[in-house]
Design a protein around this motif. Sequence first.
Motif, PDB file in Angstrom:
ATOM      1  N   MET A 358       0.852  -1.178   0.000  1.00  0.00           N
ATOM      2  CA  MET A 358       0.000   0.000   0.000  1.00  0.00           C
ATOM      3  C   MET A 358       0.895   1.238   0.000  1.00  0.00           C
ATOM      4  O   MET A 358       1.844   1.323   0.783  1.00  0.00           O
ATOM      5  N   TYR A 359       0.571   2.159  -0.893  1.00  0.00           N
ATOM      6  CA  TYR A 359       1.303   3.428  -0.875  1.00  0.00           C
ATOM      7  C   TYR A 359       0.344   4.535  -1.289  1.00  0.00           C
ATOM      8  O   TYR A 359      -0.547   4.325  -2.134  1.00  0.00           O
ATOM      9  N   CYS A 360       0.509   5.710  -0.695  1.00  0.00           N
ATOM     10  CA  CYS A 360      -0.422   6.797  -0.995  1.00  0.00           C
ATOM     11  C   CYS A 360       0.260   8.147  -0.878  1.00  0.00           C
ATOM     12  O   CYS A 360       1.265   8.313  -0.168  1.00  0.00           O
ATOM     13  N   GLU A 446       4.892   7.090 -10.325  1.00  0.00           N
ATOM     14  CA  GLU A 446       5.663   7.067  -9.083  1.00  0.00           C
ATOM     15  C   GLU A 446       4.945   6.280  -7.974  1.00  0.00           C
ATOM     16  O   GLU A 446       5.538   5.440  -7.301  1.00  0.00           O
ATOM     17  N   VAL A 447       3.665   6.546  -7.813  1.00  0.00           N
ATOM     18  CA  VAL A 447       2.917   5.908  -6.725  1.00  0.00           C
ATOM     19  C   VAL A 447       2.702   4.420  -7.013  1.00  0.00           C
ATOM     20  O   VAL A 447       2.863   3.571  -6.130  1.00  0.00           O
ATOM     21  N   SER A 448       2.363   4.073  -8.234  1.00  0.00           N
ATOM     22  CA  SER A 448       2.174   2.659  -8.562  1.00  0.00           C
ATOM     23  C   SER A 448       3.486   1.890  -8.413  1.00  0.00           C
ATOM     24  O   SER A 448       3.491   0.730  -7.995  1.00  0.00           O
ATOM     25  N   TYR A 449       4.605   2.542  -8.765  1.00  0.00           N
ATOM     26  CA  TYR A 449       5.881   1.832  -8.614  1.00  0.00           C
ATOM     27  C   TYR A 449       6.207   1.559  -7.142  1.00  0.00           C
ATOM     28  O   TYR A 449       6.724   0.500  -6.802  1.00  0.00           O
ATOM     29  N   SER A 551      -1.597  -7.724  -9.296  1.00  0.00           N
ATOM     30  CA  SER A 551      -2.158  -6.561  -9.990  1.00  0.00           C
ATOM     31  C   SER A 551      -1.933  -5.336  -9.130  1.00  0.00           C
ATOM     32  O   SER A 551      -1.852  -5.416  -7.900  1.00  0.00           O
ATOM     33  N   VAL A 552      -1.802  -4.186  -9.800  1.00  0.00           N
ATOM     34  CA  VAL A 552      -1.661  -2.900  -9.118  1.00  0.00           C
ATOM     35  C   VAL A 552      -2.867  -2.053  -9.492  1.00  0.00           C
ATOM     36  O   VAL A 552      -3.197  -1.900 -10.676  1.00  0.00           O
ATOM     37  N   VAL A 553      -3.551  -1.548  -8.470  1.00  0.00           N
ATOM     38  CA  VAL A 553      -4.726  -0.696  -8.680  1.00  0.00           C
ATOM     39  C   VAL A 553      -4.397   0.698  -8.152  1.00  0.00           C
ATOM     40  O   VAL A 553      -3.929   0.842  -7.022  1.00  0.00           O
ATOM     41  N   ASN A 554      -4.661   1.696  -8.991  1.00  0.00           N
ATOM     42  CA  ASN A 554      -4.361   3.082  -8.629  1.00  0.00           C
ATOM     43  C   ASN A 554      -5.632   3.914  -8.771  1.00  0.00           C
ATOM     44  O   ASN A 554      -6.393   3.736  -9.721  1.00  0.00           O
ATOM     45  N   LEU A 595      -5.573  13.389  -4.692  1.00  0.00           N
ATOM     46  CA  LEU A 595      -4.762  12.360  -4.060  1.00  0.00           C
ATOM     47  C   LEU A 595      -4.339  11.362  -5.117  1.00  0.00           C
ATOM     48  O   LEU A 595      -4.823  11.372  -6.249  1.00  0.00           O
ATOM     49  N   CYS A 596      -3.447  10.480  -4.723  1.00  0.00           N
ATOM     50  CA  CYS A 596      -3.055   9.356  -5.561  1.00  0.00           C
ATOM     51  C   CYS A 596      -2.632   8.222  -4.635  1.00  0.00           C
ATOM     52  O   CYS A 596      -1.788   8.407  -3.756  1.00  0.00           O
ATOM     53  N   GLY A 597      -3.257   7.066  -4.803  1.00  0.00           N
ATOM     54  CA  GLY A 597      -2.932   5.915  -3.969  1.00  0.00           C
ATOM     55  C   GLY A 597      -2.939   4.644  -4.784  1.00  0.00           C
ATOM     56  O   GLY A 597      -3.624   4.563  -5.820  1.00  0.00           O
ATOM     57  N   ALA A 598      -2.177   3.655  -4.353  1.00  0.00           N
ATOM     58  CA  ALA A 598      -2.085   2.404  -5.103  1.00  0.00           C
ATOM     59  C   ALA A 598      -1.965   1.229  -4.142  1.00  0.00           C
ATOM     60  O   ALA A 598      -1.370   1.338  -3.056  1.00  0.00           O
TER      61      ALA A 598
END
Length: 962
Positions: A358-360, A446-449, A551-554, A595-598
Amino acid sequence: MSYVPKHSPKTCGRTAGSLVDISGLPGKATPVPSAAVLGVQAVDLNGDSAQLLHFDKGLQKWIAATFSGRTIAIDGQHVKPVTSEAVANYDARLGGQLDFVLGPKSDYDLSGQEITAALATKGYALVKLIVAEEDAAAMLDVAKRLDDDQQFSRLAIEFERGYLGDDGNAKTLHIGLDAPDTPDYIKQSPLKTMDNNFGQMCSMLSKYSEEHLGFEVYSRTEMLLRMPLADHEEDKFPPADIDDGDAEGFMHLMYRRKLTVLQFVGPSDGALKLLPLKEGDEELELRAEPHTMLLMLNSRWEYSYTPSGESLALQTFMLTEPAIYCLEDEIQGNIEHLTGQSTGPPAPPGEQVTIEAMYCRYGMQADGRFQFWQGAAKASTDGLTEIPVSRWDHGPYFDPESSFGGSYTRHGCFGIEGVDLFDCKFFEISPMEAKGMDPCQRQVMEVSYMALLEGGYDKRSLQREAQHIGHFVGIDKDDWMCMSAAGMLDLGGAHGAAAAANAITSNRFSYSMNLKGASMTIDTACSSSLVCTHVSKLHLRFKDFEPMPASVVNGLNLMLYPGPFVGCCAAGMLSHEGRCFTFNSTADGYARGELCGALTFKLKQFNPQTGSICCLAGSQSNQDGRSASLTAPNGPAQEKCIKAVLRECKLTPTEVDCIECHGTGTALGDPIEVGSFKKVMSATPRKEPLVITSSKSNIAHAEGGAGLAGFFKCCLQVSNCEGAANVHLKVRNPHLDMEGFPCQILSESLALREDAAYAGVSSFGFGGTNAHAEAWGKNIMNSRGCMVSDPIKLFERKLAKAPPAEITMNGDDVRDWETTGLDPAGEIGDRYMIELDEDGVATWEKVDEELVDWGDDFFIQGTFNNWDAEAMERSDSLLGLWVAEIVLGSTGVEHFQIMADNDDEKVYCPERPNCASKVAQVQGPKTAPKEKSWVIRGAPGDKFKIEFFQQEKKRSILWMKI
């Protein structure tokens, strides 16, 4: 100059502590003044023996303590060194076995040597004590007072042989002379002196016991008073009842007991038999005369003591160190059973979808999930501000009275600082192309990575080998595209087509990271990113042809120019106060946020030890269909979506702990949403209220990224088992129908009811696309949880609380007893398998050392050889010794382990990481991490010789500089 003789005529060359015979007294001996005050009478002591205490210069006489316990003053001419006849006189009365006389002025070091020598030779020692008559009388008075106060009791029948000897039968009392609740009349009596004597005897023998007797005296038991039971007292003193805990404690005490010490106070004497345990020894009969002490090795003798009448005896055991176990780092089974806590609702059934990363970048300056949780749950922060001038000057657009068609609000949650910044070099994008890239694309990259990296995939390895990983982005509007269409940007050139295309927002990341799974951008308005979560789950579960490993969800939203503010205000959608007043009576619209979160998802079973944070228990998406209007919320459709998720998770509404609401803070939307989940969640009765939260009061409504932000918070709530507070909640919206519904809209953080929890989030697009998702997790984030602690520590804690072992008492001989616990006869190096069942009952089973594969050949591995095993040389002179040499590198520090048979499951290592001690316990053979290694420090280039010795469970390590 005058000459001073070496000895005066009065002292006659005697010294304090000397044993003397008394003879030539013309009459009765004079008691010392203090004794005369107590009423001690003068007696004829000719033929008696005594110990000289000190020379009284005033009286010009020796003060002496006689063997019979009298303290007298006597002229030096009437004493002479003790003769063997005097000792033999007592010897005969005691059975001819007296070993030592111990008085107030005895040399304790010499006494310890002599008594230890007697114990080593015969297995027992009989010592004559010099005890004053008045002290003996005082001890008997205290014992009688305790008896009158009914302080004595009888031991359990099963314990009497161990404490009282063969056929022992007495009333007893343990006294802790230093205990705070012990009465002063006992502490101030001579019993305190006798207890100190036991302690002194313990110290005297401990200096020599290990060398001469083969054990170290570690401690002793409290003093035991024992008096014979009279014939009429059998009914008055029934045997005590015991349980397994008492039996286990007694069993371990008897195995630790190495010496029994008995002091006979009197007034009656008694018969004492020593019963041999060693084959070839004969039974001995001694006299238990008052003021004698028996010290007996329990490995050589048992005893039988029969007093001839009323008599008091004092007793203590000298003990070895208690058995101490050291747990290895191999814990198998269900760790949840270690907590002793309720585990809460079970994990979702079947194959699970877990959140691995998790990153945000959310409001409240939250850079990462831990900062977000601190802001939302701990500080209850409001992340909204006025529109910063780094975005645009809001002054020309601010129209609080709606007089010229501007924006009546100037607040929002601008959660990402430096939205214009981007590390294009890392992603191998040229500065020219990056210059025109949509900031949404930059944030997604950046956030998805960051989420992908925490999930176990890095750019370099993906470049070498592509992975079929999917990437899903939820976004509902793109300011960059609108700015380009309005002529505010120049997106011409070769890269212009991809610079502001929504499809590229997801595709660019897949391209850059060499991901071959499904890649798509989804727009369903406010529910976009939660719909992405559902679609991602479907792709993970569909494994018929080319399964996705992850899978990565953003989900994101950026606010780059004033157009959407003006448009939303024209529709009356935004709050005039610039806040989301979710559930509050002042709710008048929503506030915008960016915001941006993944999240990274994998199809695997939940296991915090391998990185799992929580589970996506279930998710569904549907549409309102033809409702009141295109944009009006539809309660029945929302209910249907929630019910579908509950069916997928096989949940009852009662098992759901928390609802994270869409909760935009609109007068129409909030009541409809609460009404819909109220109907679903009221289907089954609840004992505890449902917790209701909403992150929009903290970070505003992020539109296309709001659904994932809500699910992000659900993941944190279940992994902390805690509900986060809503802010701006003062007076509840009167249109919320909560009557008869046990729920709690939080205004402060709340610990959830159990150690695991379900939390759900709903998200609704204004075009009618609904989504709902449930997160399940265990508390892995704080000290209340069962999963956060080290399994070894949890196991130790649970083992310490285990009920007593089951003891099978086969007769009154403790050596025949059996236990399901730690073997009291265990030796250093013995290994046990310990099983803890669900009820916390521990069963110890000794590991058969013959089944342990210790290894035939040995290797050394460490930092000096990049952990590649190198063979050690077998010593020609010493069986079991293996030798190797290493040279310290440039740091002057090297770590190493020993490996048997070049098998990484047969590693020998120290008990703690980075161990520099050569005497630390060697563990193994087992699987061990590289941190569990020995460390050698020196100068670069120093050469060391390493010696490893192993003969079954006997192991040692040594290194020395060559």
